[in-house]
Design a protein around this motif. Structure first.
Motif, PDB file in Angstrom:
ATOM      1  N   GLU A 454       0.857  -1.185   0.000  1.00 32.51           N
ATOM      2  CA  GLU A 454       0.000   0.000   0.000  1.00 32.51           C
ATOM      3  C   GLU A 454       0.894   1.237   0.000  1.00 32.51           C
ATOM      4  O   GLU A 454       1.897   1.282   0.724  1.00 32.51           O
ATOM      5  N   LYS A 455       0.504   2.242  -0.776  1.00 32.08           N
ATOM      6  CA  LYS A 455       1.319   3.439  -0.919  1.00 32.08           C
ATOM      7  C   LYS A 455       0.456   4.692  -0.784  1.00 32.08           C
ATOM      8  O   LYS A 455      -0.706   4.702  -1.162  1.00 32.08           O
ATOM      9  N   GLY A 456       1.115   5.749  -0.236  1.00 34.14           N
ATOM     10  CA  GLY A 456       0.480   7.054  -0.184  1.00 34.14           C
ATOM     11  C   GLY A 456      -0.461   7.239   0.988  1.00 34.14           C
ATOM     12  O   GLY A 456      -1.601   6.782   0.933  1.00 34.14           O
ATOM     13  N   ASP A 457       0.034   7.890   2.046  1.00 35.40           N
ATOM     14  CA  ASP A 457      -0.792   8.216   3.211  1.00 35.40           C
ATOM     15  C   ASP A 457      -1.544   6.986   3.724  1.00 35.40           C
ATOM     16  O   ASP A 457      -2.753   6.985   3.891  1.00 35.40           O
ATOM     17  N   ALA A 468       0.418   3.971  10.565  1.00 38.24           N
ATOM     18  CA  ALA A 468       0.412   4.838   9.395  1.00 38.24           C
ATOM     19  C   ALA A 468       1.805   4.856   8.793  1.00 38.24           C
ATOM     20  O   ALA A 468       2.809   4.605   9.471  1.00 38.24           O
ATOM     21  N   ALA A 469       1.889   5.149   7.485  1.00 33.71           N
ATOM     22  CA  ALA A 469       3.175   5.252   6.788  1.00 33.71           C
ATOM     23  C   ALA A 469       2.909   5.758   5.382  1.00 33.71           C
ATOM     24  O   ALA A 469       1.764   5.809   4.922  1.00 33.71           O
ATOM     25  N   ASN A 470       3.968   6.143   4.700  1.00 34.91           N
ATOM     26  CA  ASN A 470       3.842   6.465   3.280  1.00 34.91           C
ATOM     27  C   ASN A 470       3.731   5.200   2.439  1.00 34.91           C
ATOM     28  O   ASN A 470       3.127   5.218   1.367  1.00 34.91           O
ATOM     29  N   GLU A 471       4.298   4.104   2.937  1.00 34.47           N
ATOM     30  CA  GLU A 471       4.259   2.837   2.203  1.00 34.47           C
ATOM     31  C   GLU A 471       4.261   1.696   3.200  1.00 34.47           C
ATOM     32  O   GLU A 471       5.023   1.698   4.166  1.00 34.47           O
ATOM     33  N   VAL A 472       3.400   0.702   2.965  1.00 33.08           N
ATOM     34  CA  VAL A 472       3.319  -0.485   3.827  1.00 33.08           C
ATOM     35  C   VAL A 472       3.356  -1.720   2.941  1.00 33.08           C
ATOM     36  O   VAL A 472       2.616  -1.819   1.958  1.00 33.08           O
TER      37      VAL A 472
END
Length: 751
Positions: A454-457, A468-472
């Motif tokens: 997953e990417k983006g907020d 939360a992260a920018n990429e998981v």
């Protein structure tokens, strides 16, 4: 002599006369014989025949255009029946605008002048073609017993009709041809066979209907139902079918209305497709190019698999299927659908459904046998995918979704973008949910996910855990979750932030790197109080962290090692070290390597006087050592490996230093007591004390030296010794305890 000679002449003359007579008679007889022979070759003319002619021609003209022309090589008119017999009949029909070059041919026809009808018995040949068409093109019909109306030009019969056209042939019962409307109607029991193009390996298309109307102006065939079309194992049934023909009389478009439905059966499975309106478009070479479906579109298929049948269902309001010619077979290439699109697929116990308003589907050849399979599905508008199996279920919503399928129709990849929402439910586990701008998942042959990104907020939650992260990224093989870019994970007892966080979801092991920050809130019930001011929360920062049990329940033995510029603080209290190790459930921390601490002490009565202020300011102690151990429950800290401590009022050096704390305002940990051991040295206001043990009581502002040979000296050279020495920050009073236990002040000097 003369008489005798005269008699001789008389006899000669008579002979010549007889010869001449015989010659004349012979010529006459010969002529009669010849005339008789000619008379024998002539038919006798019946009394009913009024007139015979060597040819017959009649034309019908409307305005300036000739509608048709009738020609016969011979015409015989009968007096008693008011009719004529036409032989070798040819009728040329030009149409209302002269655009046709149709013809009707028969050996013999009967013509009734009063009604203007012509009935032709025997075999009748009918050719329908355009005026500019090449020879041999158009449609050819063969029938018998036709009726041709001279006034209207209509051709009718109830007899069987055989027809041929480019790439096709057929038969029917009865025909009606109107040259003014230019329509041809086959009235009953229509059977057609359309041959595929020469490069196609498909079988012919067989078509049947109750009647057929050939609209010449539109160059279209309308077949009325019930209509049945069959090719290979596929069958189309519909109420009416309209075929639009090209200039060469090949099918260019087919339109089916009246509940059209397609069924396809094979040894490997079945398929069906239906809609209120179906259209098919054909390429110039006769291959199928596109199928268009409108209103209440439904499709269903079943493919037999060793691991369980693969079933799929499809529904929408509109769909367009683009076709390809694959090695001589018409195969689907791409499908566009919109309007409440629903796609359901299942194989074994795994079920998936896709819902959207618009979708594109691509096809690829099957791995085994003929036919096509779904290669990918892409939503063109926001949609969702729901997956269920006995162990888990998931729902993915996104502005755009794309699913890719393998050679055996198994899901291999799933992509989402433009805002993704995911929920996942597993047996005996809390509901998992996440949001992101983009999403990607890869699956194994069994349909189980192998990797998810997953990417983006990115934000996710599982029970009381969130992050939360920018990429998981999730890895099934490693059972690991990796968060990158402003990463954070949180539960009621812990919040962890870092540039990158890796979590083993089975063991709970955590590895964090880059600007690591952990906040420990203690018990879950205490979080509301501690987060109001954050004074009660313990915070740790470092370059890197390794821990275990942090991703599991609160009852797990959570353990973490913070290394690289590690710093721990709680309220105003700070601990720095090369490494800080934490045992969360034991509420114990250990600092190693260049350990530095900062602590606020409890104020004492004389602090303001010492500081020369009306109100005492907080006194901050700074401590340096090689190692420090902290117990939160006992509210104490042990420093070892050579300790140096100082504040604005005093300095302490020793081998070890024990600090005791108690809760202060806003749950702050306040330094209450310090006990130094091993080579203790205390410096305060020009005084220097030495002993093996030194104790500082912050609330009283006093030092107690004991052990070894306690001594206290000032800058004037005065020196005091005793078994125990007590002196205060706010005064020069020294309490000396002698060997016999007596206690007396040495002197008292007020500041």
């Amino acid at each position: 002599m003369q008489n005798r000679q005269a008699a001789r002449y008389a006899r000669l003359s008579a002979g010549i006369a007889v010869a001449i007579c015989l010659l004349v008679i012979g010529v006459y007889v010969q002529r009669r014989m010849r005339s008789g022979a000619r008379d024998k070759n002539l038919h006798p003319v019946p009394a009913s025949v009024a007139q015979q002619s060597a040819g017959f021609t009649f034309s019908k003209v409307i305005g300036t255009h000739k509608l048709f022309t009738i020609r016969a090589s011979k015409a015989t008119q009968f007096k008693d029946q008011n009719r004529s017999l036409l032989e070798n009949v040819a009728i040329a029909i030009y149409g209302a605008h002269g655009e046709r070059n149709d013809s009707v041919r028969a050996d013999e026809c009967r013509y009734v002048p009063e009604t203007g009808s012509i009935r032709c018995h025997g075999v009748v040949q009918i050719d329908l073609r355009n005026a500019k068409a090449k020879p041999g093109s158009g449609m050819h019909l063969q029938t018998s017993d036709i009726l041709f109306d001279r006034d209207s030009g209509k051709v009718t019969t109830e007899k069987p009709v055989a027809l041929q056209f480019t790439d096709g042939r057929g038969q029917a019962d009865g025909i009606l041809y109107d040259p003014q409307s230019e329509d041809v109607t086959l009235e009953k029991s229509v059977q057609l066979e359309i041959t595929p193009s020469t490069k196609s390996r498909e079988l012919p298309v067989n078509l049947s209907g109750s009647s057929l109307e050939f609209q010449r102006k539109e160059n279209a065939l309308r077949i009325f139902g019930p209509v049945r079309v069959q090719q290979n194992a596929a069958t189309l049934t519909t109420g009416m079918l309209e075929l639009q023909l090209d200039a060469a009389m090949r099918p260019a478009q087919a339109v089916a209305t009246g509940n059209p439905a397609i069924h396809d059966s094979s040894a490997r499975g079945n398929a069906s497709f239906s809609a209120n309106h179906l259209e098919a478009e054909f390429a110039p070479d006769g291959t199928l190019a596109k199928i268009i479906a409108d209103q209440d579109v439904h499709g269903e298929s079943t493919v037999e698999r060793t691991r369980g049948d693969a079933n799929s269902r499809f529904s929408s309001q509109h769909a367009e299927l683009l076709m390809n010619d694959e090695n001589g077979a018409d195969e689907p290439r791409e499908l566009f659908a919109d309007g409440n699109v629903q796609i359901d697929m299942s194989q074994g116990e795994v079920k998936r459904s896709i819902a959207t308003e618009s979708v594109r589907m691509n096809f690829a050849p099957n791995a085994i046998g003929r036919g096509q399979r779904i290669a990918s599905v892409e939503t063109l508008e926001p949609g969702e995918i729901v997956t269920t199996d006995p162990k888990e279920s998931s729902r993915i919503r996104a502005g755009k979704l794309q699913a890719t399928f393998g050679a055996r129709s198994e899901l291999t990849a799933l992509r989402g973008s433009a805002g993704v929402q995911i929920t996942r439910a597993l047996l005996a586990k809390s509901l998992q949910s996440s949001t992101a701008r983009a999403f990607a998942a890869d699956f194994n042959r069994g349909g189980n996910w192998q990797a998810v990104e997953e990417k983006g907020d990115v934000k996710f939650r599982e029970g009381d855990h969130q992050g939360a992260a920018n990429e998981v990224k999730f890895s099934r093989a490693a059972n690991e979750m990796t968060l990158t870019g402003a990463a954070s994970v949180e539960d009621p007892a812990l919040r962890l932030k870092a540039a990158k966080i890796q979590i083993n979801q089975a063991s709970g092991e955590v590895h964090a790197t880059g600007a690591v920050l952990a906040s420990y809130f203690g018990k879950q019930n205490d979080r509301a109080a501690t987060t109001n001011s954050m004074a009660g929360a313990a915070n740790i920062s470092a370059d890197e962290m390794d821990g275990s049990g942090l991703a599991k329940s609160q009852n797990a033995n959570a353990h973490a090692v913070f290394s690289g510029h590690a710093r721990m603080w709680q309220g105003s209290n700070v601990l720095q070290a090369d490494t800080i190790e934490l045992w969360q459930n034991e509420k114990r921390a250990e600092g190693r390597g260049h350990v530095i601490g900062e602590f606020v002490e409890a104020s004492h009565k004389s602090a303001a006087k010492i500081q020369g202020t009306k109100e005492a300011a907080p006194v901050l102690w700074k401590v340096n050592a090689s190692r420090a151990d902290y117990w939160d429950d006992a509210e104490k800290m042990e420093w070892s490996g050579g300790v140096r401590a100082h504040s604005s009022e005093a300095r302490i050096s020793s081998q070890t230093l024990d600090l005791s704390f108690s809760p202060g305002p806003d749950n702050r940990q306040i330094l209450q007591r310090a006990i130094a051991t091993g080579g203790v040295r205390i410096e305060q206001n020009g005084r220097t004390g030495t002993a093996e043990r030194g104790e500082y009581v912050a609330s009283e502002g006093k030092f107690v030296l004991s052990g070894g040979r306690p001594a206290l000296a000032d800058s004037s050279g005065n020196r005091t010794t005793g078994r125990e020495l007590t002196f205060f920050l706010a005064s020069d009073t020294i309490l000396v305890e002698s060997q016999n236990g007596s206690r007396a002040p040495n002197r008292r000097v007020e500041k």
